[in-house]
Design a protein around this motif. Sequence first.
Motif, PDB file in Angstrom:
ATOM      1  N   LEU A  11       0.827  -1.209   0.000  1.00  0.00           N
ATOM      2  CA  LEU A  11       0.000   0.000   0.000  1.00  0.00           C
ATOM      3  C   LEU A  11       0.859   1.255   0.000  1.00  0.00           C
ATOM      4  N   TYR A  12       1.934   1.245   0.784  1.00  0.00           N
ATOM      5  CA  TYR A  12       2.827   2.407   0.856  1.00  0.00           C
ATOM      6  C   TYR A  12       3.476   2.670  -0.499  1.00  0.00           C
ATOM      7  N   ARG A  13       3.996   1.610  -1.127  1.00  0.00           N
ATOM      8  CA  ARG A  13       4.671   1.791  -2.416  1.00  0.00           C
ATOM      9  C   ARG A  13       3.689   2.206  -3.507  1.00  0.00           C
ATOM     10  N   THR A  14       2.491   1.662  -3.484  1.00  0.00           N
ATOM     11  CA  THR A  14       1.476   2.062  -4.465  1.00  0.00           C
ATOM     12  C   THR A  14       1.109   3.534  -4.294  1.00  0.00           C
ATOM     13  N   THR A  15       0.937   3.947  -3.041  1.00  0.00           N
ATOM     14  CA  THR A  15       0.607   5.351  -2.765  1.00  0.00           C
ATOM     15  C   THR A  15       1.723   6.273  -3.225  1.00  0.00           C
ATOM     16  N   MET A  16       2.968   5.900  -2.941  1.00  0.00           N
ATOM     17  CA  MET A  16       4.089   6.737  -3.354  1.00  0.00           C
ATOM     18  C   MET A  16       4.207   6.790  -4.878  1.00  0.00           C
ATOM     19  N   ALA A  17       3.985   5.657  -5.552  1.00  0.00           N
ATOM     20  CA  ALA A  17       4.062   5.646  -7.019  1.00  0.00           C
ATOM     21  C   ALA A  17       2.978   6.533  -7.625  1.00  0.00           C
ATOM     22  N   LEU A  18       1.754   6.443  -7.100  1.00  0.00           N
ATOM     23  CA  LEU A  18       0.679   7.292  -7.610  1.00  0.00           C
ATOM     24  C   LEU A  18       0.945   8.769  -7.336  1.00  0.00           C
ATOM     25  N   THR A  19       1.506   9.066  -6.178  1.00  0.00           N
ATOM     26  CA  THR A  19       1.813  10.458  -5.841  1.00  0.00           C
ATOM     27  C   THR A  19       2.891  11.024  -6.761  1.00  0.00           C
ATOM     28  N   ILE A  20       3.968  10.279  -6.944  1.00  0.00           N
ATOM     29  CA  ILE A  20       5.061  10.750  -7.806  1.00  0.00           C
ATOM     30  C   ILE A  20       4.592  10.829  -9.256  1.00  0.00           C
ATOM     31  N   GLY A  21       3.842   9.801  -9.708  1.00  0.00           N
ATOM     32  CA  GLY A  21       3.315   9.817 -11.072  1.00  0.00           C
ATOM     33  C   GLY A  21       2.370  10.986 -11.301  1.00  0.00           C
ATOM     34  N   GLY A  22       1.500  11.268 -10.342  1.00  0.00           N
ATOM     35  CA  GLY A  22       0.585  12.394 -10.461  1.00  0.00           C
ATOM     36  C   GLY A  22       1.302  13.726 -10.495  1.00  0.00           C
ATOM     37  N   THR A  23       2.362  13.845  -9.691  1.00  0.00           N
ATOM     38  CA  THR A  23       3.146  15.079  -9.690  1.00  0.00           C
ATOM     39  C   THR A  23       3.830  15.293 -11.030  1.00  0.00           C
ATOM     40  N   ILE A  24       4.427  14.243 -11.566  1.00  0.00           N
ATOM     41  CA  ILE A  24       5.092  14.351 -12.869  1.00  0.00           C
ATOM     42  C   ILE A  24       4.069  14.694 -13.955  1.00  0.00           C
ATOM     43  N   TYR A  25       2.909  14.043 -13.916  1.00  0.00           N
ATOM     44  CA  TYR A  25       1.858  14.328 -14.897  1.00  0.00           C
ATOM     45  C   TYR A  25       1.434  15.794 -14.834  1.00  0.00           C
ATOM     46  N   CYS A  26       1.239  16.322 -13.629  1.00  0.00           N
ATOM     47  CA  CYS A  26       0.832  17.725 -13.481  1.00  0.00           C
ATOM     48  C   CYS A  26       1.907  18.675 -13.994  1.00  0.00           C
ATOM     49  N   LEU A  27       3.177  18.379 -13.686  1.00  0.00           N
ATOM     50  CA  LEU A  27       4.255  19.251 -14.154  1.00  0.00           C
ATOM     51  C   LEU A  27       4.355  19.234 -15.682  1.00  0.00           C
ATOM     52  N   VAL A  28       4.213  18.063 -16.291  1.00  0.00           N
ATOM     53  CA  VAL A  28       4.255  17.977 -17.757  1.00  0.00           C
ATOM     54  C   VAL A  28       3.068  18.715 -18.359  1.00  0.00           C
ATOM     55  N   ALA A  29       1.877  18.551 -17.777  1.00  0.00           N
ATOM     56  CA  ALA A  29       0.691  19.240 -18.289  1.00  0.00           C
ATOM     57  C   ALA A  29       0.846  20.753 -18.164  1.00  0.00           C
ATOM     58  N   LEU A  30       1.415  21.225 -17.068  1.00  0.00           N
ATOM     59  CA  LEU A  30       1.652  22.665 -16.921  1.00  0.00           C
ATOM     60  C   LEU A  30       2.667  23.168 -17.936  1.00  0.00           C
ATOM     61  N   TYR A  31       3.717  22.385 -18.178  1.00  0.00           N
ATOM     62  CA  TYR A  31       4.733  22.788 -19.140  1.00  0.00           C
ATOM     63  C   TYR A  31       4.142  22.868 -20.541  1.00  0.00           C
ATOM     64  N   ILE A  32       3.351  21.864 -20.916  1.00  0.00           N
ATOM     65  CA  ILE A  32       2.759  21.844 -22.254  1.00  0.00           C
ATOM     66  C   ILE A  32       1.757  22.982 -22.427  1.00  0.00           C
ATOM     67  N   SER A  33       0.976  23.259 -21.394  1.00  0.00           N
ATOM     68  CA  SER A  33      -0.035  24.321 -21.514  1.00  0.00           C
ATOM     69  C   SER A  33       0.604  25.711 -21.502  1.00  0.00           C
ATOM     70  N   SER A  34       1.821  25.833 -21.018  1.00  0.00           N
ATOM     71  CA  SER A  34       2.468  27.148 -20.984  1.00  0.00           C
ATOM     72  C   SER A  34       3.214  27.477 -22.278  1.00  0.00           C
ATOM     73  N   GLN A  35       3.343  26.514 -23.177  1.00  0.00           N
ATOM     74  CA  GLN A  35       4.053  26.750 -24.440  1.00  0.00           C
ATOM     75  C   GLN A  35       3.174  27.571 -25.376  1.00  0.00           C
ATOM     76  N   PRO A  36       3.787  28.524 -26.109  1.00  0.00           N
ATOM     77  CA  PRO A  36       2.996  29.314 -27.054  1.00  0.00           C
ATOM     78  C   PRO A  36       2.527  28.441 -28.217  1.00  0.00           C
ATOM     79  N   LYS A  37       1.343  28.749 -28.686  1.00  0.00           N
ATOM     80  CA  LYS A  37       0.760  27.984 -29.790  1.00  0.00           C
ATOM     81  C   LYS A  37       1.118  28.646 -31.112  1.00  0.00           C
ATOM     82  N   ASN A  38       1.640  27.862 -32.047  1.00  0.00           N
ATOM     83  CA  ASN A  38       1.989  28.372 -33.374  1.00  0.00           C
ATOM     84  C   ASN A  38       0.878  28.030 -34.346  1.00  0.00           C
ATOM     85  N   LYS A  39       0.427  29.041 -35.099  1.00  0.00           N
ATOM     86  CA  LYS A  39      -0.625  28.803 -36.107  1.00  0.00           C
ATOM     87  C   LYS A  39      -0.143  29.231 -37.453  1.00  0.00           C
TER      88      LYS A  39
END
Length: 91
Positions: free
Chosen positions: A63-91
């Motif tokens: 349970l501890y390792r699963t919780t830590m994996a989900l926490t770290i995975g969620g943090t990485i996902y949020c950071l990547v999503a923030l990075y992608i959403s902050s990039q300027p859009k080229n049209k």
Amino acid sequence: QGLKPLVPTESPAPIFGTSKPPSVLPATESFLGKNKVPDLQKVFQRSDGLPVHLKRGVPDRMLYRTTMALTIGGTIYCLVALYISSQPKNK
């Protein structure tokens, strides 16, 4: 006719006002079951250097390792999503 009082004049019967076991159980059967507290106290008060949340062995570690994996995975996902959403859009 007059007004009726909002508060009932008689108090209702208590719902949880008894400490007797239900009459459905036979008299030989224990109502509360076995007391597990002394056994759990032995496990949790053992001085083996483990934190309390890991004292019960493999299930706690899983349970501890699963919780830590989900926490770290969620943090990485949020950071990547923030990075992608902050990039300027080229049209």
